[in-house]
Design a protein around this motif. Structure first.
Motif, PDB file in Angstrom:
ATOM      1  N   ALA A   1       0.834  -1.206   0.000  1.00  0.00           N
ATOM      2  CA  ALA A   1       0.000   0.000   0.000  1.00  0.00           C
ATOM      3  C   ALA A   1       0.866   1.252   0.000  1.00  0.00           C
ATOM      4  O   ALA A   1       0.587   2.223  -0.719  1.00  0.00           O
ATOM      5  CB  ALA A   1      -0.911  -0.011   1.224  1.00  0.00           C
ATOM      6  N   ARG A   2       1.936   1.233   0.781  1.00  0.00           N
ATOM      7  CA  ARG A   2       2.833   2.393   0.840  1.00  0.00           C
ATOM      8  C   ARG A   2       3.507   2.603  -0.509  1.00  0.00           C
ATOM      9  O   ARG A   2       3.648   3.729  -0.991  1.00  0.00           O
ATOM     10  CB  ARG A   2       3.878   2.183   1.934  1.00  0.00           C
ATOM     11  CG  ARG A   2       4.691   3.425   2.295  1.00  0.00           C
ATOM     12  CD  ARG A   2       5.745   3.115   3.360  1.00  0.00           C
ATOM     13  NE  ARG A   2       5.154   2.456   4.520  1.00  0.00           N
ATOM     14  CZ  ARG A   2       5.436   1.210   4.885  1.00  0.00           C
ATOM     15  NH1 ARG A   2       6.275   0.474   4.178  1.00  0.00           N
ATOM     16  NH2 ARG A   2       4.878   0.690   5.952  1.00  0.00           N
ATOM     17  N   SER A   3       3.910   1.494  -1.161  1.00  0.00           N
ATOM     18  CA  SER A   3       4.577   1.586  -2.458  1.00  0.00           C
ATOM     19  C   SER A   3       3.634   2.082  -3.547  1.00  0.00           C
ATOM     20  O   SER A   3       4.016   2.882  -4.397  1.00  0.00           O
ATOM     21  CB  SER A   3       5.140   0.218  -2.845  1.00  0.00           C
ATOM     22  OG  SER A   3       5.612   0.216  -4.164  1.00  0.00           O
ATOM     23  N   SER A   4       2.387   1.622  -3.524  1.00  0.00           N
ATOM     24  CA  SER A   4       1.440   1.957  -4.587  1.00  0.00           C
ATOM     25  C   SER A   4       0.737   3.290  -4.385  1.00  0.00           C
ATOM     26  O   SER A   4       0.436   3.994  -5.350  1.00  0.00           O
ATOM     27  CB  SER A   4       0.380   0.848  -4.715  1.00  0.00           C
ATOM     28  OG  SER A   4       0.968  -0.368  -5.098  1.00  0.00           O
ATOM     29  N   PHE A   5       0.457   3.645  -3.111  1.00  0.00           N
ATOM     30  CA  PHE A   5      -0.386   4.812  -2.858  1.00  0.00           C
ATOM     31  C   PHE A   5       0.233   5.833  -1.915  1.00  0.00           C
ATOM     32  O   PHE A   5      -0.359   6.884  -1.672  1.00  0.00           O
ATOM     33  CB  PHE A   5      -1.736   4.362  -2.270  1.00  0.00           C
ATOM     34  CG  PHE A   5      -2.378   3.240  -3.034  1.00  0.00           C
ATOM     35  CD1 PHE A   5      -2.798   3.426  -4.341  1.00  0.00           C
ATOM     36  CD2 PHE A   5      -2.538   1.989  -2.467  1.00  0.00           C
ATOM     37  CE1 PHE A   5      -3.373   2.389  -5.061  1.00  0.00           C
ATOM     38  CE2 PHE A   5      -3.116   0.955  -3.175  1.00  0.00           C
ATOM     39  CZ  PHE A   5      -3.533   1.150  -4.478  1.00  0.00           C
ATOM     40  N   GLY A   6       1.420   5.516  -1.358  1.00  0.00           N
ATOM     41  CA  GLY A   6       2.053   6.438  -0.425  1.00  0.00           C
ATOM     42  C   GLY A   6       1.345   6.516   0.918  1.00  0.00           C
ATOM     43  O   GLY A   6       1.555   7.450   1.679  1.00  0.00           O
ATOM     44  N   ASP A   7       0.510   5.538   1.226  1.00  0.00           N
ATOM     45  CA  ASP A   7      -0.272   5.528   2.465  1.00  0.00           C
ATOM     46  C   ASP A   7      -0.499   4.071   2.846  1.00  0.00           C
ATOM     47  O   ASP A   7      -1.048   3.293   2.061  1.00  0.00           O
ATOM     48  CB  ASP A   7      -1.624   6.227   2.224  1.00  0.00           C
ATOM     49  CG  ASP A   7      -2.466   6.340   3.495  1.00  0.00           C
ATOM     50  OD1 ASP A   7      -2.186   5.610   4.468  1.00  0.00           O
ATOM     51  OD2 ASP A   7      -3.409   7.144   3.494  1.00  0.00           O
ATOM     52  N   ASP A   8      -0.062   3.685   4.057  1.00  0.00           N
ATOM     53  CA  ASP A   8      -0.166   2.278   4.439  1.00  0.00           C
ATOM     54  C   ASP A   8      -1.342   1.986   5.370  1.00  0.00           C
ATOM     55  O   ASP A   8      -1.393   0.934   6.014  1.00  0.00           O
ATOM     56  CB  ASP A   8       1.135   1.786   5.079  1.00  0.00           C
ATOM     57  CG  ASP A   8       1.466   2.492   6.380  1.00  0.00           C
ATOM     58  OD1 ASP A   8       0.682   3.341   6.822  1.00  0.00           O
ATOM     59  OD2 ASP A   8       2.534   2.174   6.961  1.00  0.00           O
ATOM     60  N   THR A   9      -2.316   2.894   5.434  1.00  0.00           N
ATOM     61  CA  THR A   9      -3.510   2.656   6.249  1.00  0.00           C
ATOM     62  C   THR A   9      -4.327   1.509   5.651  1.00  0.00           C
ATOM     63  O   THR A   9      -4.554   1.459   4.441  1.00  0.00           O
ATOM     64  CB  THR A   9      -4.384   3.921   6.316  1.00  0.00           C
ATOM     65  OG1 THR A   9      -3.610   5.004   6.794  1.00  0.00           O
ATOM     66  CG2 THR A   9      -5.574   3.699   7.248  1.00  0.00           C
TER      67      THR A   9
END
Length: 642
Positions: free
Chosen positions: A184-192
């Motif tokens: 999620a962090r890699s794809s969207f910059g947000d790991d929520t």
């Protein structure tokens, strides 16, 4: 009044598709490109193009300042974001508005609201739309145990299946949460993250909505998107065999209410999860605030150009039709052609497109970003093109799409075209008994990793033809003809050793009577003639392709002497090493994860093949690797003790 100039803030097939409508409307198109795409098709087809940065997406297609500067320099009045990249980025929509540019999509507020899956569920629930039970950070681990396995982990900030994890064993929940956060962090910059109850054997039905700035909202029917692999749709159709007219009207009305609940303007999609045994019990999953990959099937059955309507709505025009005017005509099915190798577990592939044939004709449409010479790298999404067909009914559409996929050739880059063709013949697909787990359950039966005998025969025919001497002044030296001539004995047939990656080497004899040209080869095996497209060492037929290489047993033996086959960990795909968990000298156990390789937004964990010691480590985080490149060597424990 429509815009004069529109900048397309995307690449590949979606940029080409948007540019096509701009051209039809007489609107000047501006393409943007990274260094990796300087010669890409979308760049050549646009009226003008602007370089926006180096190859990494973070420094080019995801750079808001670079995109806004390109718009300013070219006099663009509006920006079309396509899908992926910044298409659902509220900050980008807001930045466009602040720069005086029309963002061809919904408002930043609507993107923000519906892009946050947690707030989206709360909003549509308040509007009376049923939602899937679940919970959000920071309580997802406790909620998962309360819901009970199986559960689905989903990034709050994005969609497209990226970062989604189905967890059937809660004993591995902690590791799955960590992996989902990384993706999620890699794809969207947000790991929520959020967690939802998993509905076994569900169907994925989505409703296309279209809304203007004057309060008009309509739905354009549904799309069946249940054929998925790793939560990514691969075949989509409209309409769905599951829905009755009454359920279609009910889901459509719910989708319209979901759009109204966030003040939506533009084209968008409301996605529902539907129990196959009770389609009336549907649940809202999320709303995609952008154009969907599968929008062409809706266009073909409604006769509407959704990109045109995106432009008209963004320019302030009202919809000139109402819900009662929407008619669904016939059946449309779409197949996504991706750079991946089904024979190697669907790992991302890459390479240069050496030969290309994309189907066309009555009722056939191909949306593509490819051309011969296109370099397909691991930097971006693996989807290369879409093949879409339209027919009077579903059986006719299935037949037409299978035929179109058989005519699809992308030599030089392994794709899933042949696999998709096999999938369309699956009995459950033919009967319409679909669910989101069908592909994963039956993928092995749909993939044949073996190489047909005629493929090697065709390769031998090509090699034999390449050995044939060219006549000089109408005369051919008989001693230069590769006919196996021997003094004092019968001619010996020529044999050629070959290998296809992932298969054992074979040696075959050159066939008789083969027909070889620069672009094709025909061979007869056991009385049956087989026709192949060819380019270099590549052969293709019926959507499948094979890279047939000459095999050098001496070189193979020397390579094996350096690295024991079972001890060597090689890159399963071209990509980038993102995680290294060990060092030379570390003791590891069988199955222990050692490295992570990422390509095309997909992670692949490299694990120890057996217990032992890491005796070689050739990469660090950030290293770019080629397919089959050696990453590490693990010496077995029993060899160390010997």
């Amino acid at each position: 009044m429509l815009f004069d100039t529109v900048l397309v803030a995307n690449r590949g097939e979606i940029a080409v598709r948007v540019i096509r409508t701009l051209r039809e409307l007489g609107v000047r198109s501006v393409a943007v490109y990274s260094d990796a795409d300087a010669d890409a098709r979308h760049v050549r087809e646009a009226d003008t193009a602007v370089r926006i940065g180096p190859a990494p997406a973070s420094e080019s297609y995801l750079s808001v300042p670079a995109l806004l500067d390109a718009a300013r320099r070219t006099g663009a009045q509006a920006v079309h974001p396509g899908y992926g990249f910044l298409a659902e980025n509220a900050a980008f929509a807001r930045a466009c508005a602040e720069a005086g540019l029309a963002f061809i999509g919904p408002s930043a507020e609507a993107i923000s609201l519906m892009g946050d899956k947690i707030r989206a569920k709360e909003t549509v629930r308040a509007a009376g739309v049923p939602v899937v039970p679940g919970a959000a950070d920071p309580d997802i681990e406790a909620a998962a145990h309360e819901l009970g396995a199986p559960v689905l982990l989903k990034p709050s900030a994005g969609g497209g299946g990226k970062g989604m994890r189905l967890v059937r064993d809660l004993a591995v929940l902690t590791d799955e949460i960590a992996a989902a956060r990384r993706e999620a962090r890699s794809s969207f910059g947000d790991d929520t993250l959020l967690v939802e109850r998993w509905i076994d054997r569900p169907r994925h039905i989505e409703i296309q909505v279209l809304a203007d700035a004057h309060g008009n909202v309509v739905h354009l029917g549904e799309r069946e998107c249940s054929l998925q692999r790793r939560h990514q749709k691969i075949i989509e159709e409209a309409p769905s065999v599951l829905l009755t007219p009454e359920i279609r009207a009910s889901m459509g009305a719910a989708a319209v209410e979901a759009a109204r609940s966030c003040g939506y303007v533009g084209a968008g999609t409301v996605e529902f999860i539907v129990p196959g045994g009770d389609p009336s019990a549907y649940y809202f999953m999320e709303m995609n605030t952008r154009l969907q990959v599968e929008h062409p099937v809706t266009e073909l059955i409604t006769g509407l150009d959704l990109v045109e309507w995106q432009l008209r709505v963004a320019a302030g025009e009202p919809l000139d039709f109402g819900q009662d005017d929407v008619r669904l005509d016939g059946w449309a099915i779409e197949a996504r052609i991706c750079a991946e190798d089904p024979a190697r577990g669907f790992l991302p592939s890459g390479g240069t497109v050496l030969a290309l044939n994309e189907p066309s004709g009555a009722g056939i449409r191909t949306d593509s970003g490819l051309s011969e010479g296109t370099e397909v790298s691991s930097l971006y999404d693996p989807m290369l093109s879409k093949v879409i067909v339209h027919a009077k009914d579903r059986p006719s559409a299935l037949r037409k799409l299978r035929a179109a996929l058989a005519d699809t050739v992308t030599l030089g880059v392994p794709t899933n075209a042949g696999f998709l063709r096999n999938l369309l013949a699956h009995p459950d697909v033919v009967s319409g008994e679909l669910d989101t787990g069908l592909v994963e359950r039956d993928a092995e039966s749909l993939v044949d990793g073996s190489v047909p005998e005629e493929v090697y025969a065709a390769a031998a025919a090509v090699r034999f033809a390449e050995l044939a001497p060219a006549p000089r002044d109408g005369w051919t030296d008989p001693f230069s003809v590769p006919n196996g001539f021997r003094l004092g004995g019968a001619p010996k047939a020529l044999a050629f050793p070959f290998r296809v990656p992932g298969n054992e080497p074979v040696t075959v004899l050159a066939p008789n009577g083969a027909q070889v040209t620069d672009r094709s080869v025909s061979v007869t095996v056991d009385g049956v003639t087989h026709h192949f497209r060819r380019a270099g060492d590549w052969l293709g037929r019926d959507g499948h392709s094979w890279h047939v290489l000459d095999h050098d047993p001496v070189a193979a033996a020397l390579s094996g002497a350096r690295h024991g086959g079972a001890d060597t960990l090689a890159a399963p795909m071209p990509g980038t090493v993102t995680v290294v968990k060990v060092a030379v000298g570390d003791e590891v156990e069988a199955g222990q994860s050692l490295l992570v390789v990422e390509a095309m937004k997909m992670e692949h964990v490299i694990s120890a093949p057996h217990a032992g010691t890491v005796t070689e480590l050739d990469v660090t985080p950030g290293t770019t690797v080629a397919m089959d490149q050696v990453l590490a060597v693990v010496t077995p424990r029993d060899e160390e003790d010997a």
